[in-house]
Design an enzyme around this catalytic site. Structure first.
Site, PDB file in Angstrom:
ATOM      1  N   ARG A 185       0.824  -1.228   0.000  1.00 25.55           N
ATOM      2  CA  ARG A 185       0.000   0.000   0.000  1.00 25.55           C
ATOM      3  C   ARG A 185       0.851   1.267   0.000  1.00 25.55           C
ATOM      4  O   ARG A 185       0.522   2.278   0.626  1.00 25.55           O
ATOM      5  CB  ARG A 185      -0.965   0.042   1.201  1.00 25.55           C
ATOM      6  CG  ARG A 185      -1.802  -1.179   1.356  1.00 25.55           C
ATOM      7  CD  ARG A 185      -2.786  -1.381   0.192  1.00 25.55           C
ATOM      8  NE  ARG A 185      -3.305  -2.736   0.263  1.00 25.55           N
ATOM      9  CZ  ARG A 185      -2.772  -3.770  -0.395  1.00 25.55           C
ATOM     10  NH1 ARG A 185      -1.736  -3.592  -1.220  1.00 25.55           N
ATOM     11  NH2 ARG A 185      -3.264  -4.967  -0.278  1.00 25.55           N
ATOM     12  N   CYS A 234     -10.218  -0.788   4.487  1.00 26.44           N
ATOM     13  CA  CYS A 234      -9.475  -1.019   5.728  1.00 26.44           C
ATOM     14  C   CYS A 234      -8.862   0.296   6.185  1.00 26.44           C
ATOM     15  O   CYS A 234      -8.179   0.974   5.408  1.00 26.44           O
ATOM     16  CB  CYS A 234      -8.387  -2.063   5.517  1.00 26.44           C
ATOM     17  SG  CYS A 234      -9.076  -3.716   5.445  1.00 26.44           S
ATOM     18  N   GLU A 307      -3.958   3.285   6.856  1.00 27.11           N
ATOM     19  CA  GLU A 307      -3.936   2.942   5.431  1.00 27.11           C
ATOM     20  C   GLU A 307      -4.698   4.032   4.661  1.00 27.11           C
ATOM     21  O   GLU A 307      -4.315   4.436   3.575  1.00 27.11           O
ATOM     22  CB  GLU A 307      -4.589   1.572   5.199  1.00 27.11           C
ATOM     23  CG  GLU A 307      -4.633   1.186   3.735  1.00 27.11           C
ATOM     24  CD  GLU A 307      -4.967  -0.278   3.492  1.00 27.11           C
ATOM     25  OE1 GLU A 307      -4.603  -1.138   4.311  1.00 27.11           O
ATOM     26  OE2 GLU A 307      -5.606  -0.552   2.464  1.00 27.11           O
TER      27      GLU A 307
HETATM   28  C1  LIG Z   1     -15.298  -0.784   0.536  1.00 24.01           C
HETATM   29  C2  LIG Z   1     -13.847  -0.532   0.193  1.00 24.01           C
HETATM   30  C3  LIG Z   1     -12.986  -1.619   0.055  1.00 24.01           C
HETATM   31  C4  LIG Z   1     -11.625  -1.405  -0.233  1.00 24.01           C
HETATM   32  N1  LIG Z   1     -10.809  -2.500  -0.387  1.00 24.01           N
HETATM   33  C5  LIG Z   1      -9.509  -2.311  -0.716  1.00 24.01           C
HETATM   34  C6  LIG Z   1      -8.637  -3.444  -0.920  1.00 24.01           C
HETATM   35  O1  LIG Z   1      -9.023  -4.601  -0.813  1.00 24.01           O
HETATM   36  N2  LIG Z   1      -7.336  -3.196  -1.251  1.00 24.01           N
HETATM   37  C7  LIG Z   1      -6.864  -1.918  -1.416  1.00 24.01           C
HETATM   38  O2  LIG Z   1      -5.691  -1.767  -1.754  1.00 24.01           O
HETATM   39  N3  LIG Z   1      -7.656  -0.835  -1.207  1.00 24.01           N
HETATM   40  C8  LIG Z   1      -8.963  -1.004  -0.874  1.00 24.01           C
HETATM   41  N4  LIG Z   1      -9.779   0.087  -0.678  1.00 24.01           N
HETATM   42  C9  LIG Z   1      -9.225   1.456  -0.756  1.00 24.01           C
HETATM   43  C10 LIG Z   1      -9.379   2.130  -2.145  1.00 24.01           C
HETATM   44  O3  LIG Z   1     -10.461   1.582  -2.851  1.00 24.01           O
HETATM   45  C11 LIG Z   1      -8.119   1.978  -2.956  1.00 24.01           C
HETATM   46  O4  LIG Z   1      -7.047   2.565  -2.284  1.00 24.01           O
HETATM   47  C12 LIG Z   1      -8.268   2.636  -4.353  1.00 24.01           C
HETATM   48  O5  LIG Z   1      -7.212   2.193  -5.171  1.00 24.01           O
HETATM   49  C13 LIG Z   1      -8.259   4.162  -4.271  1.00 24.01           C
HETATM   50  O6  LIG Z   1      -8.599   4.667  -5.545  1.00 24.01           O
HETATM   51  P1  LIG Z   1      -9.292   6.095  -5.658  1.00 24.01           P
HETATM   52  O7  LIG Z   1      -9.443   6.424  -7.097  1.00 24.01           O
HETATM   53  O8  LIG Z   1     -10.538   6.114  -4.873  1.00 24.01           O
HETATM   54  O9  LIG Z   1      -8.182   7.008  -4.984  1.00 24.01           O
HETATM   55  P2  LIG Z   1      -8.415   8.280  -4.052  1.00 24.01           P
HETATM   56  O10 LIG Z   1      -9.011   7.831  -2.774  1.00 24.01           O
HETATM   57  O11 LIG Z   1      -9.121   9.338  -4.799  1.00 24.01           O
HETATM   58  O12 LIG Z   1      -6.924   8.733  -3.792  1.00 24.01           O
HETATM   59  C14 LIG Z   1      -6.079   7.947  -3.001  1.00 24.01           C
HETATM   60  C15 LIG Z   1      -4.656   8.519  -3.077  1.00 24.01           C
HETATM   61  O13 LIG Z   1      -4.185   8.378  -4.393  1.00 24.01           O
HETATM   62  C16 LIG Z   1      -3.839   9.657  -4.909  1.00 24.01           C
HETATM   63  N5  LIG Z   1      -4.220   9.624  -6.319  1.00 24.01           N
HETATM   64  C17 LIG Z   1      -5.386   9.217  -6.850  1.00 24.01           C
HETATM   65  N6  LIG Z   1      -5.333   9.294  -8.177  1.00 24.01           N
HETATM   66  C18 LIG Z   1      -4.121   9.805  -8.487  1.00 24.01           C
HETATM   67  C19 LIG Z   1      -3.470  10.143  -9.687  1.00 24.01           C
HETATM   68  N7  LIG Z   1      -4.033   9.945 -10.885  1.00 24.01           N
HETATM   69  N8  LIG Z   1      -2.214  10.658  -9.619  1.00 24.01           N
HETATM   70  C20 LIG Z   1      -1.610  10.846  -8.441  1.00 24.01           C
HETATM   71  N9  LIG Z   1      -2.171  10.535  -7.270  1.00 24.01           N
HETATM   72  C21 LIG Z   1      -3.409  10.023  -7.291  1.00 24.01           C
HETATM   73  C22 LIG Z   1      -4.626  10.659  -4.134  1.00 24.01           C
HETATM   74  O14 LIG Z   1      -3.981  11.925  -4.124  1.00 24.01           O
HETATM   75  C23 LIG Z   1      -4.589  10.007  -2.776  1.00 24.01           C
HETATM   76  O15 LIG Z   1      -3.338  10.285  -2.198  1.00 24.01           O
HETATM   77  C24 LIG Z   1     -11.139  -0.098  -0.389  1.00 24.01           C
HETATM   78  C25 LIG Z   1     -12.013   1.003  -0.237  1.00 24.01           C
HETATM   79  C26 LIG Z   1     -13.351   0.785   0.044  1.00 24.01           C
HETATM   80  C27 LIG Z   1     -14.280   1.977   0.166  1.00 24.01           C
END
Ligand SMILES: Cc1cc2nc3c(=O)[nH]c(=O)nc-3n(C[C@H](O)[C@H](O)[C@H](O)COP(=O)(O)OP(=O)(O)OC[C@H]3O[C@@H](n4cnc5c(N)ncnc54)[C@H](O)[C@@H]3O)c2cc1C
Length: 334
Positions: A185, A234, A307
């Site tokens: 992560r 998480c 996380e």
């Molecule tokens: C129900 C649920 C279950 C989940 N299960 C998992 C799991 O099993 N495993 C896991 O790893 N995660 C999990 N997550 C967390 C999340 O879904 C992941 O971390 C996902 O990859 C985040 O993507 P996002 O587009 O929502 O990023 P955001 O939440 O919008 O951003 C997260 C971070 O990434 C940065 N970021 C986003 N896009 C870019 C970009 N294009 N360039 C530079 N920086 C960027 C943002 O600045 C921020 O720092 C879960 C979340 C939920 C709500």
């Protein structure tokens, strides 16, 4: 140039943003709140949300913001971010409109940062390409997954990433995947890197088998995690030195269902903090998270690490050039 290093000259900044949005033809909105931009549905006002529609446009926007020393942060679907309730006086660079159709070339797929990760997992499975089927239930964009090396059920996106497109000096720069550090992560991308897209290198397999593995991972998720609740997944990382997962540690302390105002430890999975109600507050979620951390430290001697990313309204602050850290020393924190 609008120099915000030592001033709070927001009027000049706002004019500069309006001009650059008009010049580059991008949508720039005011009046949005983190409560509508993140899956936890909490968090205060954002000054600006800028939404480029192409990778080249996005690279140009961040270059101009950097040149003008206007603070910005990238946001995908907001499924891993807990923003506090304050007024966030910076620009959100939303990548959600960078979502053109993925391009396939034999076992490779090129995807833009705003494309939905669950949708990508379905697309590649249909084409008989294996390597990311364990990620099918992770909400969010491809860019968000790349940023923090999202993973589940034995798959991590970094393992299959051949190259990443990053905005550098106004251009789209291609960075080899093997030059990125893909940790648990956490990656070696740095604050200020905008990820525009990536090429994944996958393996051929039977489409039905891939879809069956993807469905199995989704069923495991449905059985063990809250469904339809407002969370960011998480909340804490698993402690590296412990064989026990964080969810079990919190559960063993009897904290399932513990509440602080509008924030609750999920009764289904103790490492999920969920929010409830139309007026849910980030401060409740933060207070509950800190209560968990303190108890785990006191009773188990373990330092839990977030996380979920906690975004404070007074960050990021604009930095004067002389305050910049040397190359390579400013990897983003987990
Ligand atoms: C129900 C649920 C279950 C989940 N299960 C998992 C799991 O099993 N495993 C896991 O790893 N995660 C999990 N997550 C967390 C999340 O879904 C992941 O971390 C996902 O990859 C985040 O993507 P996002 O587009 O929502 O990023 P955001 O939440 O919008 O951003 C997260 C971070 O990434 C940065 N970021 C986003 N896009 C870019 C970009 N294009 N360039 C530079 N920086 C960027 C943002 O600045 C921020 O720092 C879960 C979340 C939920 C709500």
């Amino acid at each position: 140039m609008v120099d915000l290093v030592n001033s709070q000259d927001f009027k000049a900044r706002d004019e500069a943003i309006e001009q650059l949005a008009a010049r580059l033809g991008v949508r720039a909105e005011r009046g949005r709140r983190f409560a509508e931009l993140t899956s936890l549905r909490v968090g205060g006002a954002v000054d600006w949300v800028i939404s480029p529609e192409t990778e080249a446009q996005a690279a140009a926007v961040v270059h101009e913001l950097d040149q003008a020393r206007i603070a910005w942060r990238a946001l995908g679907s907001g499924s891993n971010v807990l923003a506090d309730d304050g007024n966030h006086r910076y620009v959100i660079l939303s990548v959600k409109e960078l979502k053109g159709e993925p391009q396939f070339d034999e076992t490779r797929v090129s995807v833009s940062a705003g494309y939905s990760l669950p949708r990508l997992c379905i697309d590649v499975a249909r084409r008989g390409l294996s390597g990311i089927e364990g990620l099918g239930g992770i909400p969010g964009t491809a860019g968000g997954a790349l940023w923090m090396n999202a993973g589940a059920y034995g798959h991590e996106i970094g393992t299959v990433t051949e190259s990443v497109r990053v905005a550098r000096d106004g251009r789209v720069d291609e960075v080899p995947g093997n030059s990125v550090k893909w940790d648990y992560r956490h990656t070696s991308f740095r604050e200020g890197d905008l990820l525009l897209g990536a090429t994944l290198s996958l393996t051929e397999d039977d489409s039905e088998k891939i879809q069956a593995r993807m469905n199995e991972a989704k069923e495991r998720r449905l059985a063990s995690q809250p469904h339809g609740a407002r969370s960011a997944g998480c909340f804490f990382k698993n402690p590296p030195a412990s064989t026990t997962g964080t969810g079990k540690i919190i559960d063993d302390m009897g904290m399932k269902g513990a509440r602080r105002g509008s924030a609750v430890v999920s009764p289904v999975h103790a490492n999920f903090i969920v929010t409830e109600g139309d007026d849910a507050r980030a401060s409740d979620a933060i207070a509950l998270a800190e209560e968990i951390r303190e108890r785990v430290k006191r009773e188990q001697g373990i330092d839990l690490e977030y996380e979920v990313e906690l975004w404070r309204a007074n960050e990021p602050s604009e930095r004067a050039p002389e305050e910049s850290e040397p190359e390579g020393s400013d990897e983003k924190g987990a």
